[in-house]
Scaffold this motif. Structure first.
Motif, short mmCIF file in Angstrom:
data_model
loop_
_atom_site.label_atom_id
_atom_site.label_comp_id
_atom_site.label_asym_id
_atom_site.label_seq_id
_atom_site.Cartn_x
_atom_site.Cartn_y
_atom_site.Cartn_z
N LEU A 38 35.64 16.18 -0.56
CA LEU A 38 34.42 15.90 -1.30
C LEU A 38 33.24 16.44 -0.51
O LEU A 38 32.73 15.79 0.41
CB LEU A 38 34.30 14.39 -1.52
CG LEU A 38 35.46 13.77 -2.31
CD1 LEU A 38 35.43 12.26 -2.22
CD2 LEU A 38 35.46 14.24 -3.75
N VAL A 39 32.80 17.64 -0.86
CA VAL A 39 31.76 18.32 -0.09
C VAL A 39 30.44 17.55 -0.19
O VAL A 39 29.76 17.32 0.81
CB VAL A 39 31.58 19.77 -0.59
CG1 VAL A 39 30.53 20.50 0.25
CG2 VAL A 39 32.92 20.52 -0.54
N MET A 40 30.09 17.14 -1.40
CA MET A 40 28.85 16.40 -1.61
C MET A 40 28.82 15.85 -3.03
O MET A 40 29.39 16.44 -3.94
CB MET A 40 27.62 17.29 -1.38
CG MET A 40 26.29 16.55 -1.33
SD MET A 40 24.93 17.66 -0.82
CE MET A 40 25.39 17.99 0.88
N PHE A 237 37.20 20.44 9.44
CA PHE A 237 38.17 19.44 9.86
C PHE A 237 37.84 18.09 9.24
O PHE A 237 36.66 17.76 9.02
CB PHE A 237 38.14 19.26 11.39
CG PHE A 237 38.58 20.46 12.18
CD1 PHE A 237 39.91 20.61 12.56
CD2 PHE A 237 37.66 21.43 12.57
CE1 PHE A 237 40.31 21.71 13.30
CE2 PHE A 237 38.06 22.52 13.31
CZ PHE A 237 39.38 22.67 13.69
N ALA A 238 38.88 17.29 8.99
CA ALA A 238 38.70 15.87 8.77
C ALA A 238 39.04 15.17 10.08
O ALA A 238 40.11 15.41 10.65
CB ALA A 238 39.61 15.36 7.66
N VAL A 239 38.12 14.36 10.56
CA VAL A 239 38.32 13.59 11.79
C VAL A 239 38.53 12.14 11.37
O VAL A 239 37.63 11.53 10.79
CB VAL A 239 37.12 13.72 12.74
CG1 VAL A 239 37.38 12.94 14.02
CG2 VAL A 239 36.83 15.19 13.05
N ILE A 240 39.72 11.62 11.63
CA ILE A 240 40.06 10.27 11.20
C ILE A 240 39.60 9.27 12.25
O ILE A 240 40.01 9.34 13.41
CB ILE A 240 41.57 10.14 10.94
CG1 ILE A 240 42.00 11.16 9.87
CG2 ILE A 240 41.92 8.72 10.48
CD1 ILE A 240 43.49 11.18 9.61
N ALA A 363 29.98 20.27 16.59
CA ALA A 363 30.07 20.61 15.17
C ALA A 363 28.72 21.08 14.65
O ALA A 363 27.67 20.60 15.08
CB ALA A 363 30.55 19.41 14.36
N ALA A 364 28.75 22.01 13.71
CA ALA A 364 27.52 22.47 13.08
C ALA A 364 26.97 21.43 12.11
O ALA A 364 25.76 21.36 11.87
CB ALA A 364 27.76 23.79 12.35
N GLY A 365 27.84 20.63 11.55
CA GLY A 365 27.44 19.59 10.62
C GLY A 365 28.56 18.59 10.43
O GLY A 365 29.73 18.90 10.67
N ALA A 366 28.21 17.37 10.03
CA ALA A 366 29.21 16.33 9.81
C ALA A 366 28.70 15.36 8.77
O ALA A 366 27.49 15.11 8.66
CB ALA A 366 29.52 15.60 11.11
N ARG A 367 29.63 14.79 8.03
CA ARG A 367 29.28 13.85 6.95
C ARG A 367 30.49 12.98 6.66
O ARG A 367 31.64 13.43 6.76
CB ARG A 367 28.88 14.63 5.69
CG ARG A 367 28.51 13.79 4.48
CD ARG A 367 28.18 14.71 3.31
NE ARG A 367 27.82 13.97 2.10
CZ ARG A 367 28.69 13.52 1.22
NH1 ARG A 367 29.99 13.73 1.40
NH2 ARG A 367 28.28 12.87 0.15
N ALA A 368 30.26 11.72 6.31
CA ALA A 368 31.36 10.82 5.95
C ALA A 368 32.21 11.43 4.85
O ALA A 368 31.68 12.01 3.88
CB ALA A 368 30.79 9.47 5.50
N ALA A 376 37.12 8.33 7.77
CA ALA A 376 37.13 9.72 8.20
C ALA A 376 35.77 10.37 8.03
O ALA A 376 34.94 9.95 7.22
CB ALA A 376 38.18 10.51 7.42
N VAL A 377 35.55 11.42 8.83
CA VAL A 377 34.33 12.22 8.76
C VAL A 377 34.74 13.68 8.63
O VAL A 377 35.70 14.13 9.28
CB VAL A 377 33.46 12.00 10.01
CG1 VAL A 377 32.33 13.03 10.08
CG2 VAL A 377 32.88 10.59 10.02
N ILE A 378 34.04 14.42 7.80
CA ILE A 378 34.28 15.86 7.65
C ILE A 378 33.34 16.60 8.59
O ILE A 378 32.14 16.31 8.64
CB ILE A 378 34.03 16.31 6.20
CG1 ILE A 378 34.93 15.54 5.23
CG2 ILE A 378 34.25 17.81 6.08
CD1 ILE A 378 36.41 15.75 5.43
N ALA A 379 33.89 17.56 9.34
CA ALA A 379 33.11 18.32 10.31
C ALA A 379 33.28 19.82 10.06
O ALA A 379 34.40 20.29 9.85
CB ALA A 379 33.54 17.98 11.73
N GLY A 380 32.17 20.55 10.08
CA GLY A 380 32.19 22.01 10.01
C GLY A 380 31.93 22.59 11.38
O GLY A 380 30.97 22.20 12.06
N VAL A 381 32.80 23.50 11.81
CA VAL A 381 32.74 24.03 13.17
C VAL A 381 32.85 25.54 13.13
O VAL A 381 33.68 26.10 12.39
CB VAL A 381 33.88 23.45 14.05
CG1 VAL A 381 33.73 23.89 15.50
CG2 VAL A 381 33.94 21.94 13.93
#
Length: 412
Positions: A38-40, A237-240, A363-368, A376-381
């Protein structure tokens, strides 16, 4: 290192083999479906907003064959960090009918997956997609999607099962049938799950395009595509997180009940279609408080913050879709930060501490991943730093899932 394992072999082949081993017969049909990121905009899905959803490389496959009785018997083999685990659940179509009639939700003694898949069968029968003479089924599920990563494993299972049930149809790859299947899955989830359903997951999984982000606009029902950020030198990435269970179902359902009541009051399908909606809805709520009292209703401040979030998040999702189409991927990270702040103000558990740690780790960005429903949190790297990033987070004890780029559901 707790890195989510990659698939050992094609998932459709594993589903066929496991079904044969468990039932002694060949599967009638098999289909697989991607998990969804779920990007946004997932929390404005229900509010008639714009939701951006991407397919991920982790998938689930479902095989089935008919039974002579009315049991839906489901065997699920799930990938874990330690290997695989298998569970079996069953429920009768008669019990599904009774629960639908009496509006009783999941009985965990029968099993969540069995009830949800039985709900798909019941809904398809009543939507005239399956015959009323449909019997029970042996269903085999092979799932490579981590359960706690906010990637919609159960929604993907439902979509794959619905597609498998109609896999022999000549138009199973055509948009009209897939749109109808997405509607069926969302309707069944509303009826047979205590958790809030995200209809955009089904749409993206069934109607998305490989390597693209699905842009779903509920104002007009359109589904369009935008370039995937991973195509611009990024890895996602998804970070759990350490919390095994995040459940704010009642809070989310409370917001939805408020939206439903407001829409009924103004005779509209969505507040997004109502001119000057925030002002008019707050005036209506003020009148409700005055006539009926405030018990069971949000305060004016709560309602104002919810309506503001819906408007702002829809605006961010619309802006992000334009940025991705213009190849301005860098806009994603600032918009993700704004969305993350909005989710925190919205009153849901958006894992702010984990987001901060992920940003510190590069990470360049992160969001729940799904605020209020997942830890989990989604991270763009940046791809150049992805190795160090994953090593650092793994050393911190977190589980990482490289989401890759997925492709839509398919019949095997």
């Amino acid at each position: 290192m707790p890195i989510w394992p990659s698939a050992p072999s094609p998932i459709l082949d594993r589903a066929r083999q496991l079904h044969r081993e468990e039932t002694g017969v060949e599967s009638t049909q098999v289909a697989d479906c991607p998990g969804t990121w779920l990007v946004m905009g997932e929390h404005v899905d229900y509010a008639g907003g714009i939701t951006l959803v991407a397919q991920v490389s982790q998938r689930v496959a479902v095989a089935f064959s008919p039974r002579r009785d009315d049991l839906i018997k489901v065997t699920t083999q799930s990938t874990t960090l330690e290997g695989t685990g298998t569970t079996t659940e069953e429920i009768s179509l008669g019990a599904i009918e009774e629960r639908a009639t009496n509006q009783r939700l999941v009985d965990h003694q029968c099993g969540l997956v069995a009830e949800r898949l039985g709900g798909i069968v019941w809904t398809m029968i009543h939507r005239q997609l399956l015959s009323r003479d449909t019997s029970g089924m042996d269903v085999t599920v092979v799932n490579d999607i981590p359960a706690d990563a906010g990637l919609g494993a159960i929604a993907s299972t439902e979509a794959a099962f619905a597609l498998a049930l109609l896999g022999s149809a000549e138009d199973c790859d055509e948009a009209p049938l897939r749109a109808r299947l997405a509607e069926v899955c969302a309707q069944a989830a509303e009826a047979f799950s205590p958790a809030p359903a995200l209809r955009s997951r089904y749409t993206a999984a069934l109607r998305g395009t490989a390597g693209q982000v699905a842009v779903i606009n509920y104002a007009d029902g359109s589904v369009t595509q935008a370039p995937h950020p991973a195509s611009a030198g990024m890895r996602v990435f998804a970070v759990i997180g350490p919390e095994a269970d995040v459940d704010q179902t009642s809070a989310i359902q409370g917001r939805r009940r408020f939206l439903d009541a407001a829409c009924r009051a103004f005779g509209t399908e969505s507040l997004r279609l109502l001119p000057d909606a925030p002002t008019r809805v707050l005036d209506w709520l003020r009148a409700v408080h005055k006539v009926h009292g405030a018990e069971g209703q949000p305060t004016l401040d709560q309602a104002a913050s919810w309506l503001t979030f819906d408007q702002e998040e829809t605006g961010r999702a619309e802006q992000l879709s334009r940025s991705l189409r213009s190849r301005r991927v860098e806009d994603l990270w600032s918009l993700m930060a704004e969305s993350q702040a909005g989710l925190e103000s919205y009153g849901l558990n958006a894992q702010p501490d984990l987001v901060k740690l992920i940003l510190v780790r590069g990470a360049a960005g992160a969001r729940a991943a799904v605020a209020g429903m997942s830890a989990a949190v989604i991270a763009g790297v940046d791809k150049r730093h992805a190795g160090n990033f994953s090593a650092d987070l793994s050393a911190d004890g977190f589980t990482l899932v490289d989401l890759g780029i997925g492709s839509p559901a398919q019949v095997g």
